[in-house]
Structure formats: structure tokens, C-alpha cells
Design an enzyme around this catalytic site. Structure first.
Site, short mmCIF file in Angstrom:
data_model
loop_
_atom_site.label_atom_id
_atom_site.label_comp_id
_atom_site.label_asym_id
_atom_site.label_seq_id
_atom_site.Cartn_x
_atom_site.Cartn_y
_atom_site.Cartn_z
N LEU A 196 0.82 -1.22 0.00
CA LEU A 196 0.00 0.00 0.00
C LEU A 196 0.85 1.27 0.00
CD1 LEU A 196 -2.99 -0.76 2.40
CD2 LEU A 196 -2.97 -0.67 -0.09
N TRP A 238 -2.55 2.63 -8.00
CA TRP A 238 -2.71 1.21 -8.33
C TRP A 238 -1.70 0.44 -7.51
CZ3 TRP A 238 -5.23 -2.71 -10.36
CH2 TRP A 238 -4.59 -3.75 -11.03
N HIS A 239 -2.16 -0.60 -6.81
CA HIS A 239 -1.29 -1.38 -5.94
C HIS A 239 -1.18 -2.79 -6.48
CE1 HIS A 239 -3.01 1.86 -3.45
NE2 HIS A 239 -1.76 1.98 -3.10
N SER A 240 0.01 -3.17 -6.89
CA SER A 240 0.21 -4.48 -7.50
C SER A 240 1.11 -5.29 -6.57
CB SER A 240 0.81 -4.30 -8.89
OG SER A 240 0.82 -5.54 -9.54
#
Ligand code: BDR
Ligand code: CA
Length: 312
Positions: A196, A238-240
């Protein structure tokens, strides 16, 4: 393979798994020696098919894909189709891959490859740890042959994404995670909370997805549903998770802050099953068993994502 570092990826593709695997394919210092696949984000039939399709799109049909555990070790768990789509790849209806998985079980492939690359193998786990736990039960000496284990999982101050306290990969199969974290003397951990803290802007990502490459086009399509869901839930970044873990796996030099501590998995709590309990103050006297990534060089991470998409 030459001097490249052998890399084995255990995965449950999954939209973020896919980006992570593309990053590994793109890296000149590592050679991907296999994908071992578990159930997790969606059922095993889909995760295996997705792994094969991804190899095909990336022109990497030389990489063997091994199917593993269809369910957690003890207790059934709900999948994450609500994030990744019913097929785990955004329900685009892609043409089936031409290739099939190898006949060998994933747990056996992990053991065989650990012998073939003893002392050099880097193992990256991007899904529930069921396959790895099975391999450890078959051969407890496995950690002696693995140079480094990197796990995407957990929430180190109990800010989970699946329940208030637990992160998906550990929550899905807590018993497997317990087996892995107690068997390996040290695991490099990339938890949900670090993920995050290392998001990138959707607007930037959308620009990278415009690259004129089959990889970018495919990734644009399979991630569309999940990106829309994420904008709704988490806003402009955007959290990958698995991509972030892969950046640390491929380039540990990018770590800016690490913390070694003892970690245990909660197996019985009525509100906390699957939580990763970190003994931050080392009160319990257990030995440190995880090295937790707290901060990573954002520019290096993003450069790798761009490379994976052939976005220059
Ligand atoms: C993890 O859970 C899965 O849904 C993702 O693929 C990632 O491995 C994040 O909590
Ligand atoms: Ca995953």
C-alpha cells in the site's frame, strides 16, 4: 542459462501475479526455471490455464508450468474472484493456450528444481503457500538448498485486506504459511502494508499500457476489471502486490528499509485467523525468522513494471 540466477515462481495467477511473472521474464540477471501453480485467487484449473496463457503471450513456452494444490491444506477458503474476475484474468474470454501443464506435481517440481539448482535457487511465492508447505512436508531439508525465499503475504501490523487482521495469501491457507515460516530460518517478506505504501498512479500505468507490445495489450485487457474495481476502492493509486514483491526479489539492492523480527501465523483466533503476528519488541524470545521489506526505491520498481510491459 549461463550465469543467470535460477528463479522458481510459485503463483496463483491472478492479475498482479501476471505482472510479476512478466517482470521476471524481462530480467537479464535471472532465469525463470518454472512456474508452480496453486489455487488461490481462483480455482486451480483457471490459475494453471492463466499461467500457461501468460507464458504463451510472453513468448516463453520454454518455461515449464506445474499444477499443484487445488485447495488449502485443511480448511476450504473463499477465492478472490471478486478482485481478479471469475477466471482470474478479468474474464476477457482469451483463446485457450496451446500448451498443457507438465505431469509432475508442483510440490515435487519444487523439490527436484531445488536439487538441480542447490544453493543458488531463488524461490518467490506469490500465492497461498500450500505447494511450498507440501514440499516441506515431503522433504524438510528443502530450506538448506534454497538460497533465498521471498514471500508476498501477511500484514505486519495486522491491517489486512481479506479480514481486518489478515492478508489474502496467508488467510487462504494459514496452516501452510505456518509450516513455511517455521521451516525456513529466514524469509524475505513483502507484506500488504508495504504494498500500500508503494502504489503508482493509475494515469501513469494507463500510459505504460499503451505500449505497442503484445504483453502490454494483453495486460491492459486482463487488468481492466481489477483496475476499475481498485479505483473505486483505493483511489488514484494502483497497488500491485505481487509485482512489488517481484521487484524486491529481482533487485534486493532497491530496498531502503528492512526489519528482521520473529513472525508467527495465527491459526485459531476467531477474529484473527491468518494474521501474521510480528513480535516487534522481541518479547517472546523467538529467533528472528523474517526480514520485512518496509521501504523500496519507487523509481526502480516502476522501471521494472515498464520493462515488463515493454513500455520503454
Ligand atoms: C495477494 O493476494 C492475491 O489476491 C494477490 O494475487 C496477491 O498475491 C495480495 O494480498
Ligand atoms: Ca498472487
Amino acid at each position: 542459462m549461463g550465469d543467470r540466477i535460477p528463479l522458481l515462481i510459485d503463483t496463483d495467477p491472478g492479475v498482479d501475479d501476471a505482472l510479476a511473472v512478466l517482470m521476471a521474464f524481462d530480467d537479464p540477471r535471472h532465469a525463470v526455471v518454472g512456474l508452480t501453480v496453486a489455487a488461490g485467487n481462483v480455482g486451480l484449473a483457471h490459475t494453471v490455464r492463466n499461467a500457461l496463457k501468460l507464458c504463451e503471450v510472453a513468448g516463453r513456452d520454454d518455461v515449464p508450468v506445474f499444477a499443484g494444490a487445488p485447495a488449502p491444506l485443511l480448511h476450504p477458503a473463499r477465492d478472490a474472484a471478486f478482485v481478479h474476475g471469475r477466471d482470474g484474468f478479468g474474464d476477457t474470454g482469451y483463446a485457450p493456450p496451446a500448451r498443457q501443464a507438465e505431469a509432475e506435481h508442483a510440490a515435487l517440481a519444487i523439490l527436484r528444481l531445488s536439487h538441480a539448482h542447490a544453493g543458488r535457487l531463488v524461490l518467490v511465492a506469490l500465492g497461498p503457500l500450500t505447494n511450498l508447505a507440501l514440499a516441506l512436508r515431503l522433504d524438510p531439508a528443502l530450506p538448506q538448498r534454497v538460497a533465498r525465499l521471498v514471500v508476498m503475504g501477511g500484514a505486519v501490523t495486522a491491517h489486512g485486506n481479506m479480514t481486518p487482521a489478515a492478508e489474502f495469501n496467508v488467510w487462504f491457507d494459514p496452516e501452510a504459511a505456518h509450516i513455511v515460516f517455521t521451516a525456513f530460518p529466514r524469509t524475505d517478506l513483502v507484506d500488504w502494508e508495504a504494498v500500500l505504501a508503494h502504489g503508482f498512479l493509475h494515469t501513469e500505468f494507463e500510459r505504460w499500457l499503451q505500449a505497442d507490445s503484445p504483453r502490454a495489450r494483453f495486460y491492459d485487457a486482463i487488468s481492466r476489471q481489477t483496475r476499475a474495481w481498485a479505483v473505486d476502492r483505493r483511489g488514484e493509486r494502483w497497488h500491485s502486490a505481487d509485482a512489488f514483491a517481484m521487484a524486491f526479489a529481482l533487485e534486493p539492492e532497491g530496498a531502503l528499509e528492512l526489519a528482521e523480527r520473529p513472525l508467527a501465523v495465527e491459526l485459531v483466533g476467531s477474529h484473527t485467523r491468518g494474521a501474521t503476528v510480528v513480535d516487534w519488541r522481541r518479547q517472546g524470545g523467538a529467533a528472528d525468522n523474517v526480514r520485512i521489506l518496509r521501504r523500496y526505491d519507487q523509481a526502480r520498481f516502476e522501471a521494472r513494471v515498464r520493462g515488463a510491459l515493454a513500455a520503454g
